[in-house]
Design a protein around this motif. Sequence first.
Motif, PDB file in Angstrom:
ATOM      1  N   TRP A 153      33.163  36.795  47.171  1.00 20.11           N
ATOM      2  CA  TRP A 153      34.090  37.729  47.806  1.00 20.11           C
ATOM      3  C   TRP A 153      35.371  36.962  48.069  1.00 20.11           C
ATOM      4  O   TRP A 153      35.325  35.811  48.533  1.00 20.11           O
ATOM      5  CB  TRP A 153      33.510  38.252  49.130  1.00 20.11           C
ATOM      6  CG  TRP A 153      34.504  39.009  49.962  1.00 20.11           C
ATOM      7  CD1 TRP A 153      34.844  40.324  49.833  1.00 20.11           C
ATOM      8  CD2 TRP A 153      35.281  38.499  51.049  1.00 20.11           C
ATOM      9  NE1 TRP A 153      35.782  40.655  50.787  1.00 20.11           N
ATOM     10  CE2 TRP A 153      36.071  39.548  51.541  1.00 20.11           C
ATOM     11  CE3 TRP A 153      35.395  37.245  51.643  1.00 20.11           C
ATOM     12  CZ2 TRP A 153      36.960  39.390  52.598  1.00 20.11           C
ATOM     13  CZ3 TRP A 153      36.279  37.080  52.697  1.00 20.11           C
ATOM     14  CH2 TRP A 153      37.044  38.153  53.166  1.00 20.11           C
ATOM     15  N   LYS A 154      36.491  37.572  47.740  1.00 20.22           N
ATOM     16  CA  LYS A 154      37.797  36.978  48.042  1.00 20.22           C
ATOM     17  C   LYS A 154      38.599  37.973  48.854  1.00 20.22           C
ATOM     18  O   LYS A 154      38.599  39.176  48.556  1.00 20.22           O
ATOM     19  CB  LYS A 154      38.545  36.611  46.759  1.00 20.22           C
ATOM     20  CG  LYS A 154      37.923  35.439  46.027  1.00 20.22           C
ATOM     21  CD  LYS A 154      38.807  34.979  44.902  1.00 20.22           C
ATOM     22  CE  LYS A 154      38.164  33.769  44.229  1.00 20.22           C
ATOM     23  NZ  LYS A 154      39.026  33.203  43.205  1.00 20.22           N
ATOM     24  N   ASN A 155      39.274  37.462  49.859  1.00 26.48           N
ATOM     25  CA  ASN A 155      40.113  38.291  50.703  1.00 26.48           C
ATOM     26  C   ASN A 155      41.399  38.582  49.946  1.00 26.48           C
ATOM     27  O   ASN A 155      42.250  37.714  49.803  1.00 26.48           O
ATOM     28  CB  ASN A 155      40.400  37.579  52.025  1.00 26.48           C
ATOM     29  CG  ASN A 155      41.128  38.466  53.001  1.00 26.48           C
ATOM     30  OD1 ASN A 155      41.722  39.475  52.648  1.00 26.48           O
ATOM     31  ND2 ASN A 155      41.081  38.071  54.262  1.00 26.48           N
ATOM     32  N   GLU A 156      41.513  39.796  49.449  1.00 34.83           N
ATOM     33  CA  GLU A 156      42.678  40.174  48.645  1.00 34.83           C
ATOM     34  C   GLU A 156      43.966  40.168  49.454  1.00 34.83           C
ATOM     35  O   GLU A 156      45.047  39.974  48.904  1.00 34.83           O
ATOM     36  CB  GLU A 156      42.455  41.549  48.005  1.00 34.83           C
ATOM     37  CG  GLU A 156      41.262  41.590  47.051  1.00 34.83           C
ATOM     38  CD  GLU A 156      41.349  40.578  45.924  1.00 34.83           C
ATOM     39  OE1 GLU A 156      42.468  40.315  45.410  1.00 34.83           O
ATOM     40  OE2 GLU A 156      40.304  40.036  45.537  1.00 34.83           O
ATOM     41  N   ARG A 157      43.875  40.373  50.755  1.00 34.81           N
ATOM     42  CA  ARG A 157      45.079  40.365  51.595  1.00 34.81           C
ATOM     43  C   ARG A 157      45.726  39.000  51.652  1.00 34.81           C
ATOM     44  O   ARG A 157      46.918  38.877  51.870  1.00 34.81           O
ATOM     45  CB  ARG A 157      44.764  40.838  53.003  1.00 34.81           C
ATOM     46  CG  ARG A 157      44.430  42.331  53.060  1.00 34.81           C
ATOM     47  CD  ARG A 157      44.111  42.711  54.459  1.00 34.81           C
ATOM     48  NE  ARG A 157      42.938  41.928  54.851  1.00 34.81           N
ATOM     49  CZ  ARG A 157      42.115  42.233  55.811  1.00 34.81           C
ATOM     50  NH1 ARG A 157      42.329  43.302  56.528  1.00 34.81           N
ATOM     51  NH2 ARG A 157      41.072  41.495  56.103  1.00 34.81           N
TER      52      ARG A 157
ATOM     53  N   ALA B 128      45.550  36.823  49.096  1.00 27.99           N
ATOM     54  CA  ALA B 128      45.803  36.340  47.742  1.00 27.99           C
ATOM     55  C   ALA B 128      47.318  36.260  47.509  1.00 27.99           C
ATOM     56  O   ALA B 128      48.083  37.060  48.052  1.00 27.99           O
ATOM     57  CB  ALA B 128      45.158  37.285  46.727  1.00 27.99           C
TER      58      ALA B 128
ATOM     59  N   GLU C 207      37.383  33.315  51.357  1.00 23.90           N
ATOM     60  CA  GLU C 207      36.448  33.401  50.237  1.00 23.90           C
ATOM     61  C   GLU C 207      35.041  33.081  50.727  1.00 23.90           C
ATOM     62  O   GLU C 207      34.852  32.190  51.555  1.00 23.90           O
ATOM     63  CB  GLU C 207      36.862  32.393  49.157  1.00 23.90           C
ATOM     64  CG  GLU C 207      36.051  32.429  47.909  1.00 23.90           C
ATOM     65  CD  GLU C 207      36.607  31.497  46.829  1.00 23.90           C
ATOM     66  OE1 GLU C 207      35.957  31.405  45.781  1.00 23.90           O
ATOM     67  OE2 GLU C 207      37.668  30.874  47.038  1.00 23.90           O
TER      68      GLU C 207
END
Length: 154
Positions: free
Chosen positions: A147-151, A153, A106
Motif C-alpha cells: 500500500w502506498k499513500n497516494e497523497r 506521492a 508505505e
Amino acid sequence: MSHPIIRPACPEEYDEIGRVWMESWVSTGLAEASGFLLANLRARIRREIENGWSLFVADDKGTIAAMLALHLPKLDLDMLFVAPAYQGQSLGRQLLAFTRTQLPDEICLRCVRENEKAWRWYEREGFVFEKEETEPSNGFVMKYYRWKNERNAP
C-alpha cells in the motif's frame, strides 16, 4: 462492546498474545489448536521482537482482543490477528488505521494464499497484489501486497 485501546505490548503479556494469535489463526481453518503450535507462537514472539518487531495489542479493559506486529524499518505489517470473539467488529480496520500512523507512506505485507478472507480484506483496504511465493519455513504460498499513500506521492 467497548473500543479496545491500541498500545505497546508488555513482556508479561507475550504468552497471552501467543494464545490470541493461535486462536485467531485456528479460526481461519488453516490449522488446529495444539500445545505444540502455542509453544511455537509464544517462542516466535520473543524471537521476532529481538529481530525488530514492534508489538502492539488491542486492550479491552485488560483483555487482549488483538495483536499487531510491525517491522518499521522494513515497512512491514507482519502480523495482524484479532481474537475470534472480537472479529467482525471493525477492530482490524482500527488496527490498520493505527498501522498507517506508524507507516504513513508505505506498508508491505504478506498473507497466506488460502486465507482468502484476509487477502480480500486487504485488497478492499487499498493494498495492491505484487507476487506469490512459497514460504520455505512452512510450505505456505504467500501473497505479497503493498500500500502506498497516494497523497504523499510526488
